[in-house]
Design a protein around this motif. Structure first.
Motif, short mmCIF file in Angstrom:
data_model
loop_
_atom_site.label_atom_id
_atom_site.label_comp_id
_atom_site.label_asym_id
_atom_site.label_seq_id
_atom_site.Cartn_x
_atom_site.Cartn_y
_atom_site.Cartn_z
N UNK A 1 -9.87 18.50 57.27
CA UNK A 1 -10.03 19.71 58.08
C UNK A 1 -9.05 19.75 59.25
N UNK A 2 -8.46 20.90 59.49
CA UNK A 2 -7.50 21.06 60.57
C UNK A 2 -6.07 20.80 60.16
N UNK A 3 -5.88 20.15 59.03
CA UNK A 3 -4.53 19.84 58.55
C UNK A 3 -4.26 20.62 57.26
N UNK A 4 -5.24 20.65 56.41
CA UNK A 4 -5.08 21.31 55.12
C UNK A 4 -5.02 22.82 55.30
N UNK A 5 -4.05 23.44 54.63
CA UNK A 5 -3.87 24.89 54.68
C UNK A 5 -4.25 25.47 53.32
N UNK A 6 -5.18 26.39 53.33
CA UNK A 6 -5.67 26.96 52.08
C UNK A 6 -4.61 27.90 51.51
N UNK A 7 -4.36 27.78 50.21
CA UNK A 7 -3.44 28.67 49.51
C UNK A 7 -4.22 29.91 49.07
N UNK A 8 -4.04 30.97 49.81
CA UNK A 8 -4.80 32.19 49.53
C UNK A 8 -4.19 33.02 48.41
N UNK A 9 -2.98 32.68 47.97
CA UNK A 9 -2.31 33.51 46.97
C UNK A 9 -2.46 32.98 45.55
N UNK A 10 -3.07 31.82 45.42
CA UNK A 10 -3.10 31.21 44.08
C UNK A 10 -4.04 31.93 43.13
N UNK A 11 -4.98 32.72 43.67
CA UNK A 11 -5.92 33.43 42.81
C UNK A 11 -5.59 34.92 42.70
N UNK A 12 -4.38 35.31 43.14
CA UNK A 12 -3.98 36.71 42.99
C UNK A 12 -3.87 37.03 41.50
N UNK A 13 -4.40 38.17 41.11
CA UNK A 13 -4.30 38.61 39.72
C UNK A 13 -3.34 39.79 39.67
N UNK A 14 -2.06 39.50 39.40
CA UNK A 14 -1.01 40.51 39.37
C UNK A 14 -0.49 40.66 37.95
N UNK A 15 0.42 41.61 37.78
CA UNK A 15 0.98 41.85 36.46
C UNK A 15 1.76 40.66 35.93
N UNK A 16 2.45 39.95 36.82
CA UNK A 16 3.22 38.75 36.45
C UNK A 16 2.84 37.63 37.40
N UNK A 17 2.90 36.42 36.88
CA UNK A 17 2.54 35.26 37.71
C UNK A 17 3.55 35.07 38.82
N UNK A 18 4.84 35.43 38.56
CA UNK A 18 5.88 35.22 39.56
C UNK A 18 5.70 36.11 40.79
N UNK A 19 4.91 37.15 40.66
CA UNK A 19 4.74 38.08 41.79
C UNK A 19 3.86 37.52 42.90
N UNK A 20 3.12 36.43 42.64
CA UNK A 20 2.17 35.92 43.64
C UNK A 20 2.86 35.53 44.94
N UNK A 21 4.02 34.89 44.82
CA UNK A 21 4.67 34.33 46.00
C UNK A 21 5.93 35.12 46.37
N UNK A 22 5.95 36.43 46.07
CA UNK A 22 7.06 37.27 46.51
C UNK A 22 7.06 37.35 48.04
N UNK A 23 8.24 37.68 48.57
CA UNK A 23 8.36 37.81 50.02
C UNK A 23 7.52 39.00 50.51
N UNK A 24 7.51 40.07 49.72
CA UNK A 24 6.68 41.23 50.04
C UNK A 24 5.60 41.31 48.98
N UNK A 25 4.45 40.73 49.20
CA UNK A 25 3.43 40.71 48.15
C UNK A 25 2.58 41.97 48.09
N UNK A 26 3.03 43.05 48.77
CA UNK A 26 2.27 44.29 48.74
C UNK A 26 2.40 44.92 47.35
N UNK A 27 1.29 45.44 46.87
CA UNK A 27 1.26 45.98 45.51
C UNK A 27 0.91 47.45 45.58
N UNK A 28 1.59 48.27 44.82
CA UNK A 28 1.31 49.69 44.73
C UNK A 28 1.36 50.10 43.27
#
Length: 637
Positions: free
Chosen positions: A409-436
């Motif tokens: 606790x206090x050191x570990x950073x949770x990866x909030x993007x790993x459970x994103x359900x997008x059209x492609x897996x590569x889109x999870x970690x885009x610089x602009x992860x906004x989806x329209x």
């Protein structure tokens, strides 16, 4: 009890104290000195003010008494009957009526004597009329001595009454004396009622409070009731009857089968039959107390049959408890509370207010679209999913395992993007992860933008090579040139305006030298110049001739003489001794003196020299301290 706060009633003084309070207030709040230069109109006002102030003081005090005490016709019937039992309704109303009548008599006396004071022709007569008015008012109040004493006793007793809310959830305990009512109340509430092994220990109503199902309940312990008619009951018993008659509560009728209370079972059953009309439309329980001494199975069969007949005929439930061993104590309390809650809900459903509320409640029921049954379905994968042990090393990693591996606790950073359900897996970690509309915003950029940019650059190079950008004349047309000229003219005009303004400002603020200094400086400068020119061998007479001022000829100064003559004529006309003008000056002078005196009048009232005078002539003026000194103090200075 929020509706009936009897403790807020103000204390009522005795008749003599009442007079001392009012008359001393009159002496303190009104002027006390009449000077010899007062006119008769001011003397009349002085004594009329005394009489009127005394009347207002009596009115204020008597109105407070009448308003503070509850009106028996306006309060809850329980409190109305309780006050009738404790204080006698007729005496109570008569006392308040006499106070009200005294108030009207005092108002009438004051009205009559104020009418007489308007025609008082001397100081002595006005003083005697004031004295007679205050004396008659005092006589009227002295006659109310008994009423005031009675109301003070009622006020003290009302303040000691328990705070009973007639409309809240209430358990009402009743029965013969010494059957264990107060012991039961002490067990289930936070009250501390006196318990003694003799009858009529409880002589008034006692209230305790408890919590059940996150609700606040009040429990009322009533004095014991004897089996006799209402006319023979005393004040202590009538308090119980009043509570039974007017409070919508759950009735707990206590009985002692061991007969340790001093009354037989038959007498207790007879008492229940006599007071049963007071239990109509109220949930009722017969509570068998002291079962540690004798239970219902141990009493004779005739008495058992009487209890059974009451239970079946009147639909009354019989419960058992022992306050000594606490057996069945909480069961009786919970049973009574649940029965009262159900009864209150049923009562509200039968009332007229339910129609206003039921219209606001809507229960949505979906309409079936077909007759196909659709039972709940659980996938087989969910049914057969194995349960992993927390200590099993082969189980899937949880988030807390990843946290422990990542530093805690206090050191570990949770990866909030790993459970994103997008059209492609590569889109999870885009610089602009906004989806329209299911796509990243970056997907909306034109893919041919590089080719279009190259085409524009080639077109610019072609135009430069052709010579389109060589001269500025080709780039500026005639209309634009005309606009530039107008703009330049505006700028020049603006600069001139600014410079003129600055120059005038400088001339206005420049320092002015005296004439003597100017002459001295000019003379010194001319002498120095002559000396220097003489050393150089030049003629200095030319400089002297030019430095002399040229005199104006007669023809040039004619206009000045005309102006001078006109000014002298005007001055002579203004200074001529015209009688009418002198009278006007005298009139204006008198008017100015009058206005000056009017302006000075306000400071004179405060003994001030002027508006700026802040001095206080006397720190202790005699007219405020004489004949009013405190005890042991005679030096008014």
């Amino acid at each position: 009890m929020a509706l009936y706060n009897f403790k807020r009633i103000q204390p009522i003084p005795a008749a003599n104290d009442f007079l001392d309070i009012v008359l001393s207030k009159t002496q303190r709040k009104t002027p006390t000195v009449i000077h010899k230069n007062y006119k008769i109109g001011r003397i009349r006002q002085f004594y009329m003010r005394k009489v009127k102030f005394t009347q207002d003081s009596f009115d204020e005090k008597l109105n407070a008494i009448i308003e503070d005490f509850p009106k028996l016709d306006d309060i809850h019937p329980f409190y109305s009957d309780l006050m009738n039992v404790l204080y006698d309704k007729d005496h109570y109303k008569l006392a308040l009526g006499q106070i009200n009548m005294a108030r009207h008599l005092i108002d009438q006396v004051a009205k009559e004597y104020i009418r007489l004071l308007k025609f008082g022709d001397s100081l002595y007569r006005c003083k005697q009329l004031k004295k007679a008015a205050l004396g008659r008012m005092a006589t009227i109040m002295k006659r109310q001595k008994d009423s005031l004493a009675y109301l003070e006793q009622v006020r003290q007793h009302l303040g000691r009454l328990p705070s009973i809310d007639p409309n809240t959830r209430t358990l009402l305990i009743c029965g013969y004396p010494n059957v264990g009512k107060s012991s039961f109340m002490n067990k289930i509430t936070r009250a501390d009622v006196d318990v003694q092994p003799y009858a009529f220990t409880t002589k008034s109503l006692f209230v305790g409070h408890m919590d059940y199902k996150y609700l606040r309940w009040q429990v009322i312990d009533t004095p014991g009731i004897l089996d006799r008619s209402l006319e023979q009951m005393n004040t202590i018993e009538m308090q119980s009857v009043t509570a039974l008659a007017h409070l919508r509560a759950c009735i707990l009728f206590f009985m002692d089968l061991s007969e340790q209370c001093g009354y037989s079972v038959t007498e207790q059953i007879t008492l229940y039959q006599n007071v049963k009309p007071l239990f109509v439309n109220k949930p009722t329980f017969i509570v068998i107390n002291k079962i540690d001494a004798k239970r219902p199975e141990d009493i004779p069969l005739e008495e058992q049959a009487m209890l059974k007949e009451i239970s079946e005929k009147d639909d009354v439930q019989i419960v058992q408890l022992s306050c000594h061993t606490d057996e069945g104590l909480m069961d009786v309390r919970n049973l009574a509370c649940d029965k009262l809650l159900a009864d209150r809900v049923d009562f509200k459903l039968r009332g007229s207010k339910i129609n206003d509320v039921i219209n606001k409640i809507h229960l949505a029921e979906p309409v079936a679209r077909d007759d196909i049954p659709r039972p709940p379905h659980i996938p087989e994968s969910a049914k057969n999913r194995p349960r992993f042990d927390i200590n099993d090393p082969k189980r899937p990693k949880l988030e807390r395992d990843l946290e422990a591996e990542g530093g805690g606790p206090g050191v570990y950073s949770v990866d909030l993007k790993k459970k994103y359900e997008l059209g492609k897996v590569d889109w999870k970690y885009d610089i602009i992860p906004e989806v329209m509309n299911g796509k990243n915003v970056a997907d909306f950029i034109d893919p041919d933008i590089e080719e279009k940019l190259d085409a524009l650059e080639r077109e610019e190079e072609r135009l430069e090579a052709k010579g389109n950008y060589d001269s500025e004349e080709n780039m500026i047309d005639s209309e634009e040139e005309e606009m530039n000229k107008v703009a330049e003219a505006i700028r020049e005009k603006k600069k001139l305006i600014i410079q003129a303004h600055r120059a005038s400002k400088m001339m206005k603020n420049r320092p002015i030298m005296p004439r003597t200094a100017i002459k001295r400086v000019s003379r010194i400068s001319i002498d120095e110049m002559e000396e220097k020119l003489g050393k150089l061998g030049l003629d200095t007479n030319v400089i002297r001739a030019r430095s002399r001022t040229r005199k104006r000829i007669r023809s040039e100064s004619v206009g000045d003489e005309i102006v001078r003559d006109s000014l002298s004529v005007t001055r002579n006309a203004s200074t001529s001794r015209d009688p009418s003008s002198s009278k006007l000056n005298i009139k204006q002078k008198k008017e100015s003196e009058k206005q000056k005196k009017l302006a000075q009048r306000k400071p004179n009232l405060h003994a001030k020299v002027g508006e700026s005078d802040r001095s206080i002539k006397s720190k202790k003026p005699k007219h405020l301290y004489s004949s009013k000194s405190s005890i042991g103090k005679r030096d008014w200075r």
